[in-house]
Design a protein around this motif. Structure first.
Motif, short mmCIF file in Angstrom:
data_model
loop_
_atom_site.label_atom_id
_atom_site.label_comp_id
_atom_site.label_asym_id
_atom_site.label_seq_id
_atom_site.Cartn_x
_atom_site.Cartn_y
_atom_site.Cartn_z
N LYS A 7 0.79 -1.23 0.00
CA LYS A 7 0.00 0.00 0.00
C LYS A 7 0.83 1.29 0.00
CE LYS A 7 -4.31 1.72 1.80
NZ LYS A 7 -4.47 2.57 2.96
N PRO A 8 1.89 1.39 0.79
CA PRO A 8 2.62 2.67 0.81
C PRO A 8 3.27 3.01 -0.53
CG PRO A 8 3.30 1.24 2.63
CD PRO A 8 2.44 0.42 1.75
N VAL A 9 3.47 2.03 -1.38
CA VAL A 9 4.14 2.28 -2.66
C VAL A 9 3.13 2.40 -3.80
CG1 VAL A 9 5.87 1.34 -4.25
CG2 VAL A 9 6.13 1.01 -1.80
N LYS A 10 1.91 1.90 -3.54
CA LYS A 10 0.91 1.78 -4.59
C LYS A 10 0.70 3.06 -5.40
CE LYS A 10 -2.70 -1.38 -5.56
NZ LYS A 10 -1.82 -2.16 -6.39
N PRO A 11 0.58 4.24 -4.76
CA PRO A 11 0.34 5.45 -5.57
C PRO A 11 1.42 5.69 -6.62
CG PRO A 11 -0.09 5.90 -3.28
CD PRO A 11 0.52 4.54 -3.32
N PHE A 12 2.62 5.21 -6.38
CA PHE A 12 3.71 5.45 -7.34
C PHE A 12 3.53 4.61 -8.62
CE2 PHE A 12 5.51 7.16 -3.53
CZ PHE A 12 6.31 8.19 -3.96
N GLU A 13 2.62 3.63 -8.56
CA GLU A 13 2.36 2.85 -9.78
C GLU A 13 1.93 3.78 -10.91
OE1 GLU A 13 -0.51 -0.09 -8.79
OE2 GLU A 13 0.94 -1.32 -7.69
N MET A 14 1.33 4.91 -10.51
CA MET A 14 0.92 5.90 -11.50
C MET A 14 2.10 6.31 -12.38
SD MET A 14 -0.76 9.47 -10.53
CE MET A 14 0.48 10.62 -11.01
N LEU A 15 3.26 6.50 -11.77
CA LEU A 15 4.43 6.94 -12.52
C LEU A 15 4.91 5.85 -13.47
CD1 LEU A 15 6.41 8.78 -9.71
CD2 LEU A 15 4.73 9.69 -11.29
N THR A 16 4.85 4.60 -13.01
CA THR A 16 5.23 3.48 -13.88
C THR A 16 4.29 3.41 -15.07
OG1 THR A 16 5.95 2.27 -11.94
CG2 THR A 16 5.67 1.02 -13.96
N PRO B 17 8.99 -1.82 -11.99
CA PRO B 17 9.99 -0.90 -11.44
C PRO B 17 9.46 0.05 -10.37
CG PRO B 17 9.25 -0.13 -13.56
CD PRO B 17 8.47 -1.38 -13.28
N THR B 18 8.18 -0.09 -10.00
CA THR B 18 7.59 0.91 -9.09
C THR B 18 8.41 1.08 -7.81
OG1 THR B 18 5.48 0.20 -9.94
CG2 THR B 18 5.45 1.60 -8.02
#
Lengths: 687, 223
Positions: free
Chosen positions: A356-365, A378-379
């Motif tokens: 969960k703490p990394v999930k929002p960065f999937e947007m960048l991937t 690579p997220t």
């Protein structure tokens, strides 16, 4: 570090139970359905299965959906503009969800019918009358325009009518054709006619025209009509009117007023109806949309005489849940088979699966491209680099705090209704914190605000580690960090530049190691070595050379690398490619130097903030009285501008370093996103 | 030295930094703005997007302004030829804004058709800024005094460093044209992003050559 593993799920279900299964799967939303139609072209499959058609209830559902949309459109058109106050805009609330207990399409259809009937009895009469009034108002306004043109002709319009022997017409003629027309008419009618002209008017199409009344004998009617057509005559119908144009205008105005009054009245009542029904119609609309999607999903299945077959992708961790759901919903009249993916990599959907703490960065991937099924996700790797680069490029404690507040606001408030805002807000909050840390290290507080206005030079205190524009207590002319060869790291910019390059090399190294591992697994050692190994070797040689202070080691490594690149080029395409291969080293060098932008942007923020401070100070000191006010305005506008420009710049340049330099070492992307069969519920809930 | 007042060459450098970079930014922002006006005519709600894309080619002008302020107020004691070199580096490299304007206008056009491409269009549009950043980088290195102790006329070499990175920065115009094409390709096929980036980064090679030579000149002065 890879996208979620997928399994292919196949199920054969008794037709009676099928609808229930579809319903439950749709609510659960964990399976992506596969279209079986292409498979049915295979004769072997075609023997077993025939294509399936949409569920029979789709006709009723579509009909109701059209009707619902019509009412929603009507209500939308009468609803007073939703006064979405600033408060609502800044802190949106989720619409209340209605609990739904329908268990079949028929129930929803009959509920929809009865609801629409109720709405119709309430609204139909009003809507019809509204239509009528709008038509009437349009007609009257049109008529009014024409009569306005006739205002000069002070004649009772009742008399302007053809009698037993006379033919009378009223209309407009272009001004330049009037005299010609008159001549022609007199000649065709042997002067047995009369033309009454008004003053020239300018019509709504911006043409100069003259109103005329033409009286002649009935037998000339046809020849006169021909003449009129030729000269561009525009007829005005006054057959139902009495009284002079002036009186008529008053009458028409009165009627328009009346109609408008009644229309307002009806609109008010429609608004009441909208308040009463709008929300329920939205609920119905959503229910019908969901039913429609279910009905249409049947085209994906194959069928036999008494069963349906469905196929779909399910993430491995949900396989047991989906299997249990199908077995429960079909009450045992279904067979489920789960197999390993049996299709080529690019057909398998990709679901990113990060904590969960990394999930929002999937947007960048995903902005670059979702990974292929067997590629690294690579997220996780983006997160530390992205935040660190962002922090270094913005480097100001106050800007960082502002960004954190802004990010928190977007994340917590706007993020409630929009997933995109949630992700961006989350990323900005963390980036803001990184900026605060970088700001404290470099002693940036609105640039050099403290020094300019309060006379407090932070770089002469132990509070700031490095000064991006010069010396600090720790790193300075009199106190160099260390000597690198004959270059002394004795001021802020040089120290930050060195740091940027080192960080860049480490960043590239991580990317290369991942790429090496990937290639080793998939294509073998040779590919891995030629694509990534060469550069890994160079970086290691560089590090060893610098630490042991043996420049000849670095030189030797560079020569070896150039030779290897030429070999690589020769293997892929002969002599010409070998020559080009020798240039590969500049590409690598470019990648490393590209990280120098960390210094440039870090300094740009601080430098521009300083420029704003200097200008504000000049304003404040050189203009008496109002100068202070101007200085404050300058500070506010200048720092806001700098914050926005560099905040945006830091974000994109951070992304660029990842997309171009980092991803270039190992990542390609291009997978198909997992797109589950899932009911979208905004106004309703089933639980 | 050639001039008695060290700020004389510095003033010329500051003027060139603001002037040439301003020229580039002006043309770039103009190109992006023309596209923005067209987009707004079709859909007024895109005003904010248009402003953001038009802001991108303006950063070069800001860098020029920044270096001018640095020359005039901060690094007043830097060698005078370094000041001139810094101004020329930032100014000429700022002409990359023309390329960035071309890329931004393509980006804006793509976003007007499809909102989802915003992030990608942004990444492409920001590529031709690298040249300006290299110019700024060399300017800073010159100003903080890598030439601090070089004797007399040797310091004129600073001018060479500035010219190298400055003129090489004109590759930004070519990069902008490639980036604009890549935006079009990505708008049609989102998977083209990776390969589009590879192509669009190609013209940057020459900016890197320029930067490399500038750094070599500076290192040569120090040893």
């Amino acid at each position: 570090m890879r996208p979620a593993r997928m399994r292919k799920l196949r199920a054969v279900i008794l037709d009676e139970k099928m609808d229930n299964v579809v319903r439950e799967l749709h609510e659960e939303g964990l399976i992506e359905l596969c279209d079986l139609t292409p498979k049915l072209e295979d004769p072997e499959w075609a023997d077993l299965l025939s294509p399936s058609t949409p569920a029979p209830y789709i006709r009723d559902v579509s009909a109701l959906l059209i009707k619902t949309n019509r009412f929603l459109d009507l209500f939308d058109s009468v609803k007073s503009k939703d006064e979405k106050g600033l408060k609502e805009l800044l802190n949106p609330t989720l619409p209340p969800k209605k609990r739904i207990t329908f268990s079949s399409a028929d129930e929803i259809i009959s509920y929809g019918r009865s609801l629409l009937e109720k709405v119709e009895t309430d609204v139909k009469e009003l809507a019809d009358r509204l239509n009528e009034l709008e038509g009437r108002i349009n007609y009257l306004q049109q008529l009014r325009r024409y009569i306005e043109y006739l205002i000069d002709l002070d004649i009772d319009l009742e008399y302007v009518k053809s009698g037993p022997y006379t033919y009378v017409v009223v209309g407009l003629v272009p001004e330049d054709k009037i005299s010609q027309l008159k001549e022609r008419i007199f000649s065709t009618t042997d002067n047995l006619s009369e033309v009454i002209e008004g003053e020239p008017v300018i019509t709504s199409e911006n043409e100069r025209k003259v109103a005329v009344i033409l009286v002649t004998l009935k037998e000339y009617r046809d020849s006169v009509s021909g003449e009129l057509r030729r000269s561009g005559f525009e007829r005005i119908d006054v057959s139902n009117l009495k009284g002079t144009p002036k009186e008529n205008l008053e009458e028409i105005d009165r009627e328009i007023r009346e109609c408008k009054g009644e229309k307002e009245n009806i609109l008010d009542r429609l608004r009441e109806m909208a308040n009463k029904w709008y929300k329920e119609l939205l609920v119905l609309h959503e229910l019908l949309e969901i039913e429609k999607e279910r009905a249409e999903s049947y085209t994906y299945y194959g069928r036999t005489e008494r069963t349906y077959m469905l196929e779909g992708w399910v993430p491995e961790k949900y396989v047991d849940r989906v299997k249990a759901t199908i077995e429960r919903a079909s009450q045992g009249y279904g067979v489920v088979e789960i197999v390993e993916p049996d299709e080529p990599e690019e057909k398998i959907p990709v679901m990113l699966d990060n904590p969960k703490p990394v999930k929002p960065f999937e947007m960048l991937t995903e902005m670059f491209a979702p990974p292929k099924y067997n590629e690294v996700d690579p997220t996780m790797l983006i997160v530390p680099g992205f935040l660190m680069f962002y922090g270094i490029m913005l480097t100001d404690t106050v800007y960082g705090l502002l960004l954190t507040i802004l990010g928190l606001f977007v994340w917590k408030k706007l993020g409630k209704v929009s997933e995109g805002a949630y992700n961006i807000g989350y990323i900005l909050t963390l980036a803001g914190i990184a900026t605060v840390i970088a700001g404290i290290i470099t002693g940036g507080y609105l640039g050099d605000f403290l020094k300019q206005f309060l006379g407090f030079d932070i770089y002469k205190t132990p509070l700031a580690l490095v000064n991006p524009l010069g010396d600090s207590l720790y790193i300075g002319e009199s106190n160099p960090l260390f000597n690198l060869g004959s270059v002394s790291i004795n001021n802020g910019p040089i120290a930050i530049l060195l740091f940027s390059i080192v960080v860049g090399i480490i960043h590239l190294f991580i990317g290369l190691v991942i790429g090496f591992k990937e290639n080793l697994e998939k294509k073998g050692f040779k590919e891995a070595f030629l694509n990534q190994g060469i550069w890994l070797f160079l970086i290691i040689a560089l590090a060893v050379g610098v630490i042991t202070n043996t420049p000849c080691l670095i030189g030797g490594a560079v020569v070896v690398v150039i030779l290897l690149c030429m070999v690589k080029g020769y293997m892929s395409g002969g002599i010409l490619d070998a020559a080009l291969g020798a240039m590969d080293i500049t590409g690598f060098l470019g990648n490393v130097l590209s990280y120098a932008r960390l210094l440039a942007l870090c300094l740009a923020t601080g430098g521009l903030a300083m420029a704003v401070n200097i200008m504000a100070k000049l304003l404040g000191e050189s203009i008496p009285v109002v100068g202070i006010l101007l200085a404050v305005i300058m500070l506010l506008i200048g720092h806001t501008f700098n914050f926005v420009m560099n905040g945006l710049g830091a974000f994109i340049h951070s992304l660029r370093l990842h997309y171009v330099e980092f991803f270039g070492q190992f990542y390609e992307g291009g997978g198909k996103k997992f797109c589950p069969f899932k009911a979208k519920r905004e106004y309703t809930t089933v639980s | 030295m050639v001039f008695e007042n060290p700020l004389l060459l510095g003033a010329i450098g500051a003027g060139l930094a603001v002037g040439i970079a301003g020229l580039g930014s002006g043309i770039g922002a103009g190109i992006a703005g023309a596209s923005g006006a067209g987009v707004i005519a079709e859909d007024p709600s895109k005003f904010g997007t248009a402003i953001v894309f038009q802001a991108l080619p303006q950063t070069q002008g800001l860098y020029g302004f920044l270096v001018a302020i640095l020359i005039l107020f901060v690094f007043k004691s830097a060698p005078e030829w370094a000041m001139l070199g810094a101004g020329i580096a930032t100014g000429l490299a700022g002409l990359s804004a023309i390329g960035q304007g071309i890329a931004s206008s393509a980006g804006l056009g793509a976003v007007a058709e499809d909102d989802k491409i915003f992030g990608k269009a942004m990444v492409f549009s920001v590529l031709p800024e690298t040249q300006a950043i290299y110019g700024l980088l060399v300017a800073i290195l010159l100003l903080v005094g890598v030439f601090g102790n070089s004797p007399g006329a040797a310091a004129i070499a600073a001018l060479g460093a500035g010219l190298a990175v400055g003129f090489a920065g004109l590759s930004g115009i070519g990069q902008g044209i490639t980036a604009a094409g890549a935006i079009g390709a990505t708008a049609r096929d989102p998977d083209a992003m990776g390969k589009g980036l590879v192509l669009a980064v190609m013209p940057e090679t020459f900016a890197i050559f320029g930067l490399l030579i500038a750094i070599l000149i500076m290192l040569g002065m120090m040893f």
